[in-house]
Write a protein that holds these residues in place. Structure first.
Motif, PDB file in Angstrom:
ATOM      1  N   ALA A  57       0.824  -1.202   0.000  1.00  0.00           N
ATOM      2  CA  ALA A  57       0.000   0.000   0.000  1.00  0.00           C
ATOM      3  C   ALA A  57       0.861   1.257   0.000  1.00  0.00           C
ATOM      4  N   PRO A  58       0.397   2.317  -0.679  1.00  0.00           N
ATOM      5  CA  PRO A  58       1.139   3.589  -0.620  1.00  0.00           C
ATOM      6  C   PRO A  58       1.261   4.066   0.826  1.00  0.00           C
ATOM      7  N   GLY A  59       2.442   4.479   1.173  1.00  0.00           N
ATOM      8  CA  GLY A  59       2.660   4.976   2.525  1.00  0.00           C
ATOM      9  C   GLY A  59       3.105   3.942   3.523  1.00  0.00           C
ATOM     10  N   TYR A  60       3.096   2.642   3.127  1.00  0.00           N
ATOM     11  CA  TYR A  60       3.520   1.625   4.092  1.00  0.00           C
ATOM     12  C   TYR A  60       4.963   1.855   4.527  1.00  0.00           C
ATOM     13  N   ALA A  61       5.827   2.251   3.597  1.00  0.00           N
ATOM     14  CA  ALA A  61       7.239   2.460   3.936  1.00  0.00           C
ATOM     15  C   ALA A  61       7.413   3.503   5.032  1.00  0.00           C
ATOM     16  N   LEU A  62       6.498   4.461   5.096  1.00  0.00           N
ATOM     17  CA  LEU A  62       6.603   5.506   6.124  1.00  0.00           C
ATOM     18  C   LEU A  62       6.426   4.929   7.523  1.00  0.00           C
ATOM     19  N   THR A  63       5.675   3.829   7.633  1.00  0.00           N
ATOM     20  CA  THR A  63       5.449   3.225   8.956  1.00  0.00           C
ATOM     21  C   THR A  63       6.686   2.517   9.484  1.00  0.00           C
ATOM     22  N   LEU A  64       7.695   2.336   8.625  1.00  0.00           N
ATOM     23  CA  LEU A  64       8.915   1.643   9.040  1.00  0.00           C
ATOM     24  C   LEU A  64      10.030   2.608   9.420  1.00  0.00           C
ATOM     25  N   ARG A  65       9.800   3.910   9.358  1.00  0.00           N
ATOM     26  CA  ARG A  65      10.895   4.874   9.486  1.00  0.00           C
ATOM     27  C   ARG A  65      11.085   5.438  10.891  1.00  0.00           C
TER      28      ARG A  65
ATOM     29  N   LEU B  41      19.063  -0.693   7.473  1.00  0.00           N
ATOM     30  CA  LEU B  41      19.043  -1.822   8.403  1.00  0.00           C
ATOM     31  C   LEU B  41      17.815  -1.756   9.303  1.00  0.00           C
ATOM     32  N   ALA B  42      17.505  -0.576   9.832  1.00  0.00           N
ATOM     33  CA  ALA B  42      16.367  -0.446  10.738  1.00  0.00           C
ATOM     34  C   ALA B  42      15.051  -0.764  10.039  1.00  0.00           C
ATOM     35  N   ILE B  43      14.876  -0.242   8.830  1.00  0.00           N
ATOM     36  CA  ILE B  43      13.625  -0.459   8.095  1.00  0.00           C
ATOM     37  C   ILE B  43      13.421  -1.941   7.804  1.00  0.00           C
ATOM     38  N   GLN B  44      14.465  -2.612   7.356  1.00  0.00           N
ATOM     39  CA  GLN B  44      14.332  -4.033   7.019  1.00  0.00           C
ATOM     40  C   GLN B  44      14.076  -4.884   8.259  1.00  0.00           C
ATOM     41  N   ALA B  45      14.737  -4.572   9.364  1.00  0.00           N
ATOM     42  CA  ALA B  45      14.527  -5.342  10.588  1.00  0.00           C
ATOM     43  C   ALA B  45      13.104  -5.166  11.107  1.00  0.00           C
ATOM     44  N   ARG B  46      12.565  -3.947  11.035  1.00  0.00           N
ATOM     45  CA  ARG B  46      11.178  -3.731  11.467  1.00  0.00           C
ATOM     46  C   ARG B  46      10.197  -4.500  10.586  1.00  0.00           C
ATOM     47  N   HIS B  47      10.449  -4.475   9.274  1.00  0.00           N
ATOM     48  CA  HIS B  47       9.562  -5.226   8.387  1.00  0.00           C
ATOM     49  C   HIS B  47       9.668  -6.729   8.655  1.00  0.00           C
ATOM     50  N   LEU B  48      10.853  -7.202   8.992  1.00  0.00           N
ATOM     51  CA  LEU B  48      11.037  -8.626   9.273  1.00  0.00           C
ATOM     52  C   LEU B  48      10.125  -9.079  10.411  1.00  0.00           C
ATOM     53  N   LEU B  49       9.948  -8.249  11.416  1.00  0.00           N
ATOM     54  CA  LEU B  49       9.084  -8.615  12.538  1.00  0.00           C
ATOM     55  C   LEU B  49       7.604  -8.538  12.181  1.00  0.00           C
ATOM     56  N   ARG B  50       7.266  -7.973  11.017  1.00  0.00           N
ATOM     57  CA  ARG B  50       5.866  -7.896  10.595  1.00  0.00           C
ATOM     58  C   ARG B  50       5.482  -9.001   9.616  1.00  0.00           C
ATOM     59  N   LEU B  51       6.424  -9.791   9.164  1.00  0.00           N
ATOM     60  CA  LEU B  51       6.088 -10.858   8.222  1.00  0.00           C
ATOM     61  C   LEU B  51       5.147 -11.854   8.885  1.00  0.00           C
ATOM     62  N   PRO B  52       4.246 -12.471   8.107  1.00  0.00           N
ATOM     63  CA  PRO B  52       3.358 -13.490   8.679  1.00  0.00           C
ATOM     64  C   PRO B  52       4.167 -14.588   9.362  1.00  0.00           C
ATOM     65  N   ASP B  53       3.641 -15.088  10.473  1.00  0.00           N
ATOM     66  CA  ASP B  53       4.356 -16.068  11.288  1.00  0.00           C
ATOM     67  C   ASP B  53       4.656 -17.324  10.483  1.00  0.00           C
ATOM     68  N   ASP B  54       5.906 -17.719  10.487  1.00  0.00           N
ATOM     69  CA  ASP B  54       6.336 -18.970   9.877  1.00  0.00           C
ATOM     70  C   ASP B  54       7.048 -19.760  10.974  1.00  0.00           C
ATOM     71  N   ARG B  55       6.317 -20.647  11.615  1.00  0.00           N
ATOM     72  CA  ARG B  55       6.860 -21.310  12.798  1.00  0.00           C
ATOM     73  C   ARG B  55       8.112 -22.116  12.511  1.00  0.00           C
ATOM     74  N   ALA B  56       8.211 -22.648  11.296  1.00  0.00           N
ATOM     75  CA  ALA B  56       9.357 -23.504  10.996  1.00  0.00           C
ATOM     76  C   ALA B  56      10.671 -22.753  11.157  1.00  0.00           C
ATOM     77  N   TRP B  57      10.709 -21.499  10.746  1.00  0.00           N
ATOM     78  CA  TRP B  57      11.965 -20.748  10.788  1.00  0.00           C
ATOM     79  C   TRP B  57      11.827 -19.479  11.626  1.00  0.00           C
ATOM     80  N   ALA B  58      10.853 -19.441  12.537  1.00  0.00           N
ATOM     81  CA  ALA B  58      10.623 -18.234  13.339  1.00  0.00           C
ATOM     82  C   ALA B  58      11.846 -17.874  14.165  1.00  0.00           C
ATOM     83  N   ALA B  59      12.516 -18.864  14.753  1.00  0.00           N
ATOM     84  CA  ALA B  59      13.676 -18.565  15.599  1.00  0.00           C
ATOM     85  C   ALA B  59      14.777 -17.892  14.801  1.00  0.00           C
TER      86      ALA B  59
END
Length: 605
Positions: free
Chosen positions: A56-64, A208-226
């Motif tokens: 969605a437009p503006g999603y990147a702003l939520t990661l800053r 680095l900060a933006i990518q790490a924040r997005h990483l915590l928002r990815l849908p849960d994948d229990r197999a590789w969550a750790a």
């Protein structure tokens, strides 16, 4: 089954769904598709919702926010890097996943060659696997070993990636590439900043900060969550100020919960892959170092996971210094395995370092020179089944420093060779060239992942250890549904003689089987092992790299040496296999006996 048909048996996206043998109705007559559609629908709904939110437009702003302020730690990844590969990268030649991309030299807007490495982001990759490793920044640790010039080139490549892929896309910002990219970038960021201008240093921290924040928002994948949450926590350690503190505050509780699911009580990874356990341990050791640099120290849950994983990795490392190839794991390298150190003060509830006889569904037999591991447990539970292999009672044998008998070593790096997950690609028995579990294919695999479908076998194992001898009897019922037969493997190791005796038995558990079934007992040889069949076609002389000889003898009626395949880093190496063939009796036991013993002479192992 020949080598080519084994490799190409099931390819994701090759339509048609499941093979006929796997399409028989189960669970009260309901078909596999009827049992599967709720999972498919749920996964599609989550994927569609994520795409709409992230795109969605503006999603990147939520990661800053909060803004990144700088770098507070420079964690050390124990994984060995290759300085020679780094020098090759400096020439513009990228060698990843067995493919090559020649980037040439970088040019400025006027077309003047500046001498730097060209950008790989605006051209197609030679293979998908190449693209995965490229976007994971797997090249970064090697480039960082080449000094200031390598750091400058790495900084340019990273910032140009940020320009080319600043908008969300499923591939560049998804599960397959993002976690490892965050991890590799976090390990190098502080050293990279020493070569950066103030503006580039801020851009690097923001990236680095933006990518790490997005990483915590990815849908849960229990197999590789750790693994995923550990990468976000590592970024939190590296970033200074509120940006790092908030990442740590969010990631650490999730990591503690994920470790309880991903690490069994005995220290084996929940996927039962020895390599997956090694890689998670290396991630946690890196995170532990970063936390110490921040003056925080690792919480007890992480320290306990490190201790347990370390003991399990040690137990699943064979005498040649590499891992056993089971359940979606490759052997890794000696240097990578050696990079794992045992903690000086293990947790109080963890036993001292040993190589136990039984661990994580694997049984070990050890002689003076001969060492064997056998898989005596069913594949992993569904949440961790994306890399599971249908290869019950498979064995790996190391004689001295030579790995003689092995398995194909399939891993997720070889996702296009799903057939190597099946029993015919392991050192075990197959019936009718069939499999009781089959990988999903077609659109189902694209939605759910290449997991195995079918009824998991029930397995049982008994063991006796005496004076100078070890004995194991293991069995499974995976073949009962199709052929009405159980498979039992008996293994006896004479420690004094370094002689391994094996017996594979097929028998109906109750009523006679419907009809005779052809079987094959396979022993896949490690690449580089030579095999010579004797004139009586009952014995095979095996020699590994050290030159020591071992006799493989059998009472099977049909003995052959045939081509096989072995995978390392997802690349296929051709090798050989010993195949014992026959037909199973429908009304009684069918036995095949074999023996492995020293041949005498040759170089010392």
């Amino acid at each position: 089954m020949n080598l080519q048909s084994l490799i190409e048996r099931v390819r994701p996206g090759a339509g048609g769904g499941l093979p006929a043998a796997a399409q028989a109705p189960r669970d009260g007559g309901r078909s596999p598709m009827r049992l599967r559609w709720p999972r498919v629908a749920a996964r599609l709904a989550v994927r569609q919702l994520a795409a709409e939110v992230f795109g969605a437009p503006g999603y990147a702003l939520t990661l800053r926010k909060p803004p990144a302020e700088g770098f507070a730690a420079a964690p050390r990844d124990p994984r060995p890097a290759d300085a020679e590969l780094g020098k090759t990268l400096l020439t513009g030649r990228f060698l990843l996943a067995g493919s090559v991309m020649d980037l040439g030299r970088r040019a400025d807007p006027a077309g003047v060659v500046t001498g730097g490495v060209g950008d790989p982001w605006n051209r197609p990759s030679p293979t998908r696997r190449f693209a995965v490793e490229l976007h994971r920044f797997e090249w970064l640790p090697h480039l960082m070993l080449t000094g200031e010039r390598g750091a400058r080139e790495a900084l340019h490549l990273i910032l140009s990636w940020g320009q080319a892929f600043r908008r969300w896309s499923p591939f560049a910002w998804g599960h397959e590439t993002l976690p490892r990219r965050v991890f590799n970038l976090a390990c190098a960021a502080r050293r990279l900043s020493a070569q950066a201008s103030a503006a580039d240093r801020q851009a690097l921290a923001d990236l680095l900060a933006i990518q790490a924040r997005h990483l915590l928002r990815l849908p849960d994948d229990r197999a590789w969550a750790a693994e995923h949450v550990a990468a976000a926590a590592l970024a939190g350690c590296v970033l200074s100020g509120q940006a790092g503190d908030r990442l740590l505050a969010r990631a650490m509780p999730r990591l503690k919960r994920a470790l309880t699911r991903s690490v069994r009580a005995d220290g084996v990874h929940a996927s039962r892959s020895p390599e997956a356990g090694l890689e998670l341990l290396l991630d946690l050791l890196t995170l532990d170092d970063a936390l110490l640099q921040r003056g925080l120290g690792s919480p007890p849950e992480i320290l306990a996971a490190i201790d347990r994983l370390g003991l399990a990795v040690n137990a699943l490392t064979l005498n040649d210094g590499r891992l056993a190839c089971f359940q979606g794991g490759e052997p890794s390298t000696r240097a990578r395995v050696a990079a794992v150190g045992v903690r000086e003060e293990p947790a109080a509830d963890v036993a001292p370092e040993t190589k136990p006889n039984a661990l994580g569904g694997y049984q070990r037999l050890s002689g003076q020179l001969l060492e064997l591991l056998v898989d005596v447990e069913a594949p992993a539970i569904p949440a961790f089944a994306d890399t599971a292999c249908a290869q019950p009672l498979a064995i790996e044998v190391v004689c001295g420093r030579d790995r003689l008998i092995t398995n194909a070593g399939w891993s997720e790096r070889a996702a296009d060779r799903q057939g190597l997950r099946l029993a015919a690609a392991a050192s075990t028995l197959t019936l009718g060239e069939a499999s009781f579990l089959e990988p999903l294919a077609g659109w189902s695999a694209r939605v759910l992942g290449p997991r195995l479908e079918g009824r998991p076998p029930r397995a049982a194992c008994a063991r006796q250890d005496g004076d100078g001898a070890h004995w194991i009897e293991a069995s499974h019922d995976g073949w009962v549904g199709q052929f009405g037969l159980t498979h039992t493997r008996r293994l006896y190791l004479d420690v004094r003689l370094d002689e391994l005796r094996g017996e594979d038995v097929l028998a109906p558990p109750g009523e006679p089987a419907p009809s005779a079934a052809p079987f094959a007992v396979r022993f896949h040889l490690h690449p580089g092992v030579s095999a010579s069949l004797s004139r009586d076609r009952k014995s095979v002389l095996l020699r590994g790299a050290t030159g020591r000889g071992w006799w493989f003898r059998t009472d099977a009626k049909d003995v052959a040496i045939e081509p096989s395949a072995h995978l390392e880093r997802g690349l296929t190496r051709r090798t050989l296999q010993i195949v014992l063939r026959g037909a199973a009796r429908p009304d009684g036991e069918t036995r095949v006996r074999w023996k492995l013993s020293p041949a005498g002479g040759g170089a010392e192992a």
